[in-house]
Design a protein around this motif. Structure first.
Motif, PDB file in Angstrom:
ATOM      1  N   GLU A 199       0.821  -1.211   0.000  1.00 18.62           N
ATOM      2  CA  GLU A 199       0.000   0.000   0.000  1.00 18.62           C
ATOM      3  C   GLU A 199       0.855   1.261   0.000  1.00 18.62           C
ATOM      4  O   GLU A 199       0.425   2.306  -0.509  1.00 18.62           O
ATOM      5  N   ALA A 200       2.056   1.194   0.559  1.00 17.71           N
ATOM      6  CA  ALA A 200       2.945   2.360   0.507  1.00 17.71           C
ATOM      7  C   ALA A 200       3.233   2.753  -0.936  1.00 17.71           C
ATOM      8  O   ALA A 200       3.260   3.945  -1.288  1.00 17.71           O
ATOM      9  N   ARG A 201       3.438   1.747  -1.802  1.00 19.07           N
ATOM     10  CA  ARG A 201       3.645   2.028  -3.233  1.00 19.07           C
ATOM     11  C   ARG A 201       2.357   2.487  -3.895  1.00 19.07           C
ATOM     12  O   ARG A 201       2.340   3.422  -4.697  1.00 19.07           O
ATOM     13  N   ILE A 202       1.247   1.806  -3.552  1.00 19.64           N
ATOM     14  CA  ILE A 202      -0.025   2.117  -4.197  1.00 19.64           C
ATOM     15  C   ILE A 202      -0.458   3.546  -3.899  1.00 19.64           C
ATOM     16  O   ILE A 202      -0.970   4.253  -4.784  1.00 19.64           O
ATOM     17  N   LEU A 203      -0.246   4.006  -2.677  1.00 21.03           N
ATOM     18  CA  LEU A 203      -0.662   5.370  -2.327  1.00 21.03           C
ATOM     19  C   LEU A 203       0.065   6.408  -3.177  1.00 21.03           C
ATOM     20  O   LEU A 203      -0.532   7.415  -3.591  1.00 21.03           O
ATOM     21  N   TRP A 204       1.334   6.171  -3.465  1.00 16.43           N
ATOM     22  CA  TRP A 204       2.050   7.101  -4.353  1.00 16.43           C
ATOM     23  C   TRP A 204       1.530   6.989  -5.785  1.00 16.43           C
ATOM     24  O   TRP A 204       1.453   8.000  -6.507  1.00 16.43           O
ATOM     25  N   ALA A 205       1.162   5.770  -6.187  1.00 12.65           N
ATOM     26  CA  ALA A 205       0.561   5.619  -7.524  1.00 12.65           C
ATOM     27  C   ALA A 205      -0.743   6.394  -7.611  1.00 12.65           C
ATOM     28  O   ALA A 205      -1.035   7.032  -8.635  1.00 12.65           O
ATOM     29  N   TYR A 206      -1.551   6.351  -6.542  1.00 11.56           N
ATOM     30  CA  TYR A 206      -2.790   7.131  -6.517  1.00 11.56           C
ATOM     31  C   TYR A 206      -2.496   8.619  -6.702  1.00 11.56           C
ATOM     32  O   TYR A 206      -3.172   9.314  -7.471  1.00 11.56           O
ATOM     33  N   VAL A 207      -1.517   9.123  -5.956  1.00  3.57           N
ATOM     34  CA  VAL A 207      -1.191  10.560  -6.030  1.00  3.57           C
ATOM     35  C   VAL A 207      -0.785  10.937  -7.450  1.00  3.57           C
ATOM     36  O   VAL A 207      -1.237  11.954  -8.000  1.00  3.57           O
ATOM     37  N   PHE A 208       0.063  10.115  -8.056  1.00  3.19           N
ATOM     38  CA  PHE A 208       0.518  10.411  -9.420  1.00  3.19           C
ATOM     39  C   PHE A 208      -0.654  10.402 -10.399  1.00  3.19           C
ATOM     40  O   PHE A 208      -0.825  11.331 -11.200  1.00  3.19           O
ATOM     41  N   LYS A 209      -1.472   9.361 -10.343  1.00  2.74           N
ATOM     42  CA  LYS A 209      -2.609   9.259 -11.264  1.00  2.74           C
ATOM     43  C   LYS A 209      -3.634  10.348 -11.028  1.00  2.74           C
ATOM     44  O   LYS A 209      -4.342  10.760 -11.954  1.00  2.74           O
ATOM     45  N   ALA A 210      -3.731  10.831  -9.798  1.00  2.00           N
ATOM     46  CA  ALA A 210      -4.722  11.856  -9.492  1.00  2.00           C
ATOM     47  C   ALA A 210      -4.352  13.191 -10.124  1.00  2.00           C
ATOM     48  O   ALA A 210      -5.222  13.878 -10.690  1.00  2.00           O
ATOM     49  N   PHE A 211      -3.084  13.562 -10.057  1.00  2.00           N
ATOM     50  CA  PHE A 211      -2.708  14.918 -10.462  1.00  2.00           C
ATOM     51  C   PHE A 211      -2.081  14.987 -11.851  1.00  2.00           C
ATOM     52  O   PHE A 211      -1.912  16.079 -12.393  1.00  2.00           O
ATOM     53  N   VAL A 212      -1.737  13.828 -12.434  1.00  2.00           N
ATOM     54  CA  VAL A 212      -1.227  13.815 -13.805  1.00  2.00           C
ATOM     55  C   VAL A 212      -2.375  13.412 -14.723  1.00  2.00           C
ATOM     56  O   VAL A 212      -2.831  12.266 -14.683  1.00  2.00           O
ATOM     57  N   PRO A 213      -2.871  14.343 -15.551  1.00  2.00           N
ATOM     58  CA  PRO A 213      -4.065  14.050 -16.378  1.00  2.00           C
ATOM     59  C   PRO A 213      -3.755  13.161 -17.568  1.00  2.00           C
ATOM     60  O   PRO A 213      -3.662  13.609 -18.705  1.00  2.00           O
ATOM     61  N   ALA A 214      -3.570  11.875 -17.301  1.00  2.00           N
ATOM     62  CA  ALA A 214      -3.262  10.910 -18.355  1.00  2.00           C
ATOM     63  C   ALA A 214      -4.306   9.801 -18.301  1.00  2.00           C
ATOM     64  O   ALA A 214      -4.165   8.843 -17.526  1.00  2.00           O
ATOM     65  N   PRO A 215      -5.375   9.905 -19.103  1.00  2.00           N
ATOM     66  CA  PRO A 215      -6.442   8.899 -19.032  1.00  2.00           C
ATOM     67  C   PRO A 215      -5.976   7.497 -19.363  1.00  2.00           C
ATOM     68  O   PRO A 215      -6.596   6.516 -18.955  1.00  2.00           O
ATOM     69  N   GLY A 216      -4.870   7.369 -20.087  1.00  2.00           N
ATOM     70  CA  GLY A 216      -4.356   6.046 -20.413  1.00  2.00           C
ATOM     71  C   GLY A 216      -3.882   5.277 -19.195  1.00  2.00           C
ATOM     72  O   GLY A 216      -3.731   4.057 -19.240  1.00  2.00           O
ATOM     73  N   LEU A 217      -3.633   6.000 -18.076  1.00  2.00           N
ATOM     74  CA  LEU A 217      -3.198   5.336 -16.857  1.00  2.00           C
ATOM     75  C   LEU A 217      -4.365   4.768 -16.059  1.00  2.00           C
ATOM     76  O   LEU A 217      -4.164   3.973 -15.141  1.00  2.00           O
ATOM     77  N   ILE A 218      -5.574   5.205 -16.397  1.00  2.00           N
ATOM     78  CA  ILE A 218      -6.751   4.823 -15.617  1.00  2.00           C
ATOM     79  C   ILE A 218      -7.428   3.629 -16.275  1.00  2.00           C
ATOM     80  O   ILE A 218      -7.727   3.643 -17.474  1.00  2.00           O
ATOM     81  N   ALA A 219      -7.660   2.596 -15.480  1.00  2.00           N
ATOM     82  CA  ALA A 219      -8.370   1.413 -15.968  1.00  2.00           C
ATOM     83  C   ALA A 219      -9.248   0.889 -14.842  1.00  2.00           C
ATOM     84  O   ALA A 219      -8.927   1.069 -13.659  1.00  2.00           O
ATOM     85  N   PRO A 220     -10.358   0.263 -15.166  1.00  2.00           N
ATOM     86  CA  PRO A 220     -11.229  -0.253 -14.103  1.00  2.00           C
ATOM     87  C   PRO A 220     -10.672  -1.485 -13.406  1.00  2.00           C
ATOM     88  O   PRO A 220     -11.182  -1.887 -12.357  1.00  2.00           O
ATOM     89  N   TYR A 221      -9.619  -2.092 -13.967  1.00  2.00           N
ATOM     90  CA  TYR A 221      -9.117  -3.356 -13.428  1.00  2.00           C
ATOM     91  C   TYR A 221      -7.700  -3.180 -12.883  1.00  2.00           C
ATOM     92  O   TYR A 221      -6.781  -2.846 -13.630  1.00  2.00           O
TER      93      TYR A 221
END
Length: 642
Positions: A272-294
C-alpha cells in the motif's frame, strides 16, 4: 451586503453552475456503458424486488461491508424497475450525486477558507477551483461509473453535509458557545452514523475533522482550553483511537486470510505504501491512459527492502513526520498529507481487503486538492494572474482527460481488449473480455482468451471450469478428457476465488440437463473434492460451507438424501442460514420425514440473527417453509386433511 459583495456572489454562483454543466458534459459519454466489476453480485437482486418484503430483503442483506450499507442499498430501490434496461439510469443518478458532492465541497471549502480568515473573493475562488479540479479528476471516474460505488459517493455526501454543519456551528462559538458545541457534536455524530451505514469509511469523519483542527483551524480562542480539549477528546480523539485500535486488532492475519489474499498484513502495508504514491501520481497527472477499471493484478511487495517499496515507505515516513512537526507553520501542506492518509486509514492499511481500487481516493483527495488550489493566492502579487490562469487551464486539461476516459468507458465492447492488454495480470479484465466475446458470439476467441490468461497466470486455473462448462454446452459429444484431467491437476494448486464454487454449481446444472460425454455429476463431485483439497479453500470457512452445499446438491440429484443431509448439517454448523434450512427441510420432506423437517425449522429459528429486520425476514421465510411442509404432508396423507 454591498453591491460589490452581491456581484461577487452572483459571479460565484454562475461559475458553480458552469462547473456543474462542464462536469455533466465530461461524464455524459459514459452513459452508454455497461455494468462492471461488483455491480452484478451486489445489485442483481434488484430484479426480484416487487413488494415490501423483497425490498426489505434487498436493503438489509448487503454483504459488501460489516454494516451491510443499508442506506446506499435503499437508494437503488426506486430504480429496481430499470435494472433490466441496463445501467444508464443508474449512471445518471450516480453522476448527479457526484455533481452535488462537488457543489457541497465548494460550500464546505468556502466556509473553511473564511474560518481561516481569507477574504471572501479569494475564498470563493479557492473553493470553486478545488471543487472543479476534484470533480474532473479521471481517477475518480470509477466512483460514479461502477454503479455499486454509489456507496462511496453517497457516504461522502453525508461526510460533506456533516462538515458543512460542523463549520457552520463552529463559527458561532464566539457568541453562542454552548449551542455551537452542541451543533458541532450533533453534526459529527449524525453525519458519521449516516455515512458509516452507507459505507464503512464514513466512520473516518471525526478523524478528518481532527486533521482540520490540527492543521488549518486550530483551537478556537472563544473556548477555554479545558472545554475544547474535552470536546476534542470525546468527539475527535476517541473515535480516531477506536478506529486505529480496530486496525491494530486485525493484525496479524490468520491463516485463512493469508491463504485467501496471498499476502500477510505486513506485506499489505508494504504494498500500500507504493499504491498510495501511484494514486497521487494518477490523481494529479491528467493521463487517461493510466486509468483502468481493473487493478486486481497489482504485484505484492514481499519485503520492505525492495528498492521501490523502501523508497515509498521512507517517503511516507518523512512526509508524515514533517506534516506532524510543522503542521502549524505549513498548515496546507500538513493538511494535504494528513487528510490523504487519514482518508485511507480503513481501506489502505491492515484490513485484508483487495489491494488497489481508484475509487478509494474519492474522499482522501479532497485535502490535497484544496492545498494545491490554495497555491495561487499565496504567490507574489505579480504572478497571481498567471497562477490563476494556470489553475484554470489545468482544470480544462483534466476535463479533456476525463472526457477521453468516459468516452472509452461508454464503449466497453470496443475497449475490453484494450483494458485486458493494459492489465494482463487482472482476472477481471480477462473474464470481462471473454464475456464480451461470448456476447458477440465469438466463442472460440472467448475460450482462447481464458486459455491464454490461465497459461500466463496458473493461479487462476479455476477459470477452466467455465471452459469445461461451455464445452459441454456447445459440443456435448466431443471428447472432454483433457479438459477434465487438466482441472484435476490444477485445482489443488489454484488461488482462492469464491467464483470457483459458483462455476462448479453451474457445471452441475449443465451436466444435469445436457448429456455431456464423459462429464456427469460424479465428475463435478471429483472436481469439487480436488478444489476442496486445496488448503486455500479447505481452510476457508465460507468456501467450506459452499462446498458442502454443492455436495448436497450432487447427492440430492442422485437420490442419496442421507448423504445430502449429512453435508447440509455440516454446512449449517459452519454458518446457519435460511437457504441451508430450506435445503435441509425439503430433503427431509423428500423422504417424507416431516418431523425431521420441523426439527430443522425449530433449530433455524433458534439461530436467527440479532438484527431486528434480518430477524423478521428470517422468521418470515421460515414461516413460509413451515407452511410448505404442512401442505406437502397433507397431500401425502389425504385422510389427515379431511
Amino acid at each position: 451586503m454591498t453591491d460589490s459583495a452581491q456581484r461577487d456572489r452572483r459571479i460565484a454562483t454562475g461559475l458553480l453552475i458552469g462547473i456543474m454543466i462542464a462536469g455533466w458534459l465530461a461524464y455524459a459519454p459514459a452513459l452508454s456503458g455497461s455494468f462492471a466489476l461488483d455491480d452484478l453480485p451486489n445489485l442483481s437482486p434488484l430484479a426480484s424486488v416487487d413488494d415490501r418484503i423483497s425490498a426489505l430483503r434487498f436493503v438489509f442483506s448487503g454483504t459488501a461491508g460489516p454494516l451491510g450499507r443499508p442506506i446506499a442499498l435503499a437508494t437503488f430501490l426506486p430504480q429496481a424497475d430499470a435494472w433490466a434496461d441496463g445501467p444508464r439510469s443508474f449512471f445518471i443518478v450516480n453522476i448527479l450525486i457526484h455533481l452535488a458532492n462537488a457543489a457541497l465541497l465548494a460550500a464546505v471549502l468556502l466556509k473553511l477558507s473564511l474560518a481561516r480568515g481569507i477574504a471572501w473573493r479569494d475564498a470563493a475562488f479557492v473553493a470553486l477551483a478545488a471543487a472543479a479540479v476534484w470533480m474532473l479528476m479521471p481517477i475518480l471516474a470509477s466512483s460514479s461509473l461502477v454503479v455499486v460505488q454509489r456507496m462511496t459517493t453517497l457516504s461522502t455526501t453525508f461526510v460533506l453535509l456533516g462538515l458543512l454543519g460542523y463549520l457552520q456551528a463552529r463559527q458561532a462559538l464566539a457568541t453562542k458557545k454552548r449551542r455551537a458545541l452542541v451543533g458541532m457534536a450533533s453534526s459529527l455524530v449524525v453525519a458519521t452514523l449516516l455515512a458509516a451505514l452507507t459505507k464503512e469509511n464514513g466512520a473516518l469523519m471525526p478523524t478528518l475533522v481532527l486533521v482540520l483542527e490540527a492543521t488549518v483551524l486550530g483551537r478556537p480562542s472563544a473556548v477555554t482550553p479545558r472545554t475544547w480539549y474535552a470536546f476534542a477528546a470525546v468527539f475527535l480523539w476517541l473515535p480516531t483511537v477506536l478506529v486505529v485500535g480496530y486496525l491494530v486488532y486485525r493484525t496479524p492475519y490468520g491463516t485463512e486470510s493469508v491463504l485467501v489474499r496471498d499476502f500477510t498484513s505486513w506485506e499489505r502495508l508494504f504494498t500500500e505504501a507504493r499504491i498510495l504514491w501511484a494514486y497521487v501520481f494518477k490523481a494529479f497527472v491528467p493521463a487517461p491512459g493510466l486509468i483502468a477499471p481493473y487493478n486486481d493484478g497489482y504485484p505484492v511487495s514481499r519485503s520492505a527492502l525492495e528498492p521501490l517499496t523502501l523508497l515509498a515507505i521512507l517517503a511516507w515516513v518523512v512526509g508524515t513526520s514533517a506534516a506532524l512537526l510543522y503542521r502549524r507553520r505549513y498548515p496546507l501542506g500538513a493538511l494535504a498529507v494528513l487528510w490523504f492518509l487519514a482518508g485511507h486509514l480503513l481501506e489502505s492499511t491492515t484490513l485484508p481487503l483487495e489491494l488497489y481500487f481508484d475509487h478509494r481516493n474519492y474522499l482522501p483527495l479532497i485535502g490535497p486538492v484544496y492545498a494545491v488550489c490554495s497555491i495561487p493566492r499565496m504567490v507574489p502579487e505579480g504572478f497571481k494572474r498567471a497562477a490563476y490562469g494556470g489553475l484554470s487551464v489545468y482544470a480544462l486539461v483534466l476535463a479533456a482527460a476525463l472526457f477521453s476516459l468516459t468516452t472509452r468507458w461508454g464503449h466497453p465492447e470496443d475497449y475490453a481488449e484494450h483494458w485486458y492488454r493494459q492489465s494482463p495480470q487482472s482476472v477481471r479484465a480477462a473474464t470481462g473480455l471473454a464475456t464480451r466475446q461470448l456476447a458477440a458470439s465469438a466463442i472460440d476467441e472467448a475460450l482462447a482468451t481464458l486459455h491464454q490468461f490461465v497459461a500466463a497466470n496458473p493461479r487462476h486455473g479455476y477459470l477452466l471450469i467455465q471452459d469445461l462448462n461451455l464445452a459441454c454446452l456447445l459440443a456435448a459429444d466431443a471428447d472432454h478428457t483433457n479438459r477434465v484431467a487438466r482441472l484435476d491437476r490444477s485445482l489443488p494448486e489454484v488461488g482462492f476465488s469464491l467464483t470457483a464454487g459458483r462455476m462448479l454449481s453451474e457445471l452441475l446444472t449443465t451436466v444435469s440437463t445436457v448429456d455431456c460425454k464423459g462429464v456427469d455429476a460424479d465428475t463435478v463431485r471429483r472436481l469439487a473434492d480436488a478444489l476442496h483439497s486445496n488448503p486455500r479453500y479447505r481452510e476457508n470457512t465460507g468456501y467450506t460451507k459452499i462446498h458442502h452445499g454443492l455436495m448436497a446438491k450432487i447427492h440430492r440429484a442422485k437420490g442419496d438424501m442421507s448423504s445430502a443431509l449429512r453435508h447440509l448439517e455440516r454446512a449449517s454448523s459452519i454458518s446457519p442460514s435460511v437457504d441451508i434450512a430450506v435445503m435441509r427441510a425439503t430433503s427431509h420432506v423428500a423422504i417424507e420425514d416431516f418431523d425431521g423437517a420441523r426439527r430443522v425449522i425449530r433449530a433455524a429459528r433458534a439461530a436467527a440473527p440479532w438484527h431486528p429486520v434480518r430477524r423478521f425476514l428470517w422468521s418470515y421465510d421460515l414461516d413460509n417453509l413451515g407452511r410448505y411442509v404442512d401442505a406437502i404432508e397433507a397431500q401425502s396423507d389425504p385422510a389427515d386433511s379431511m
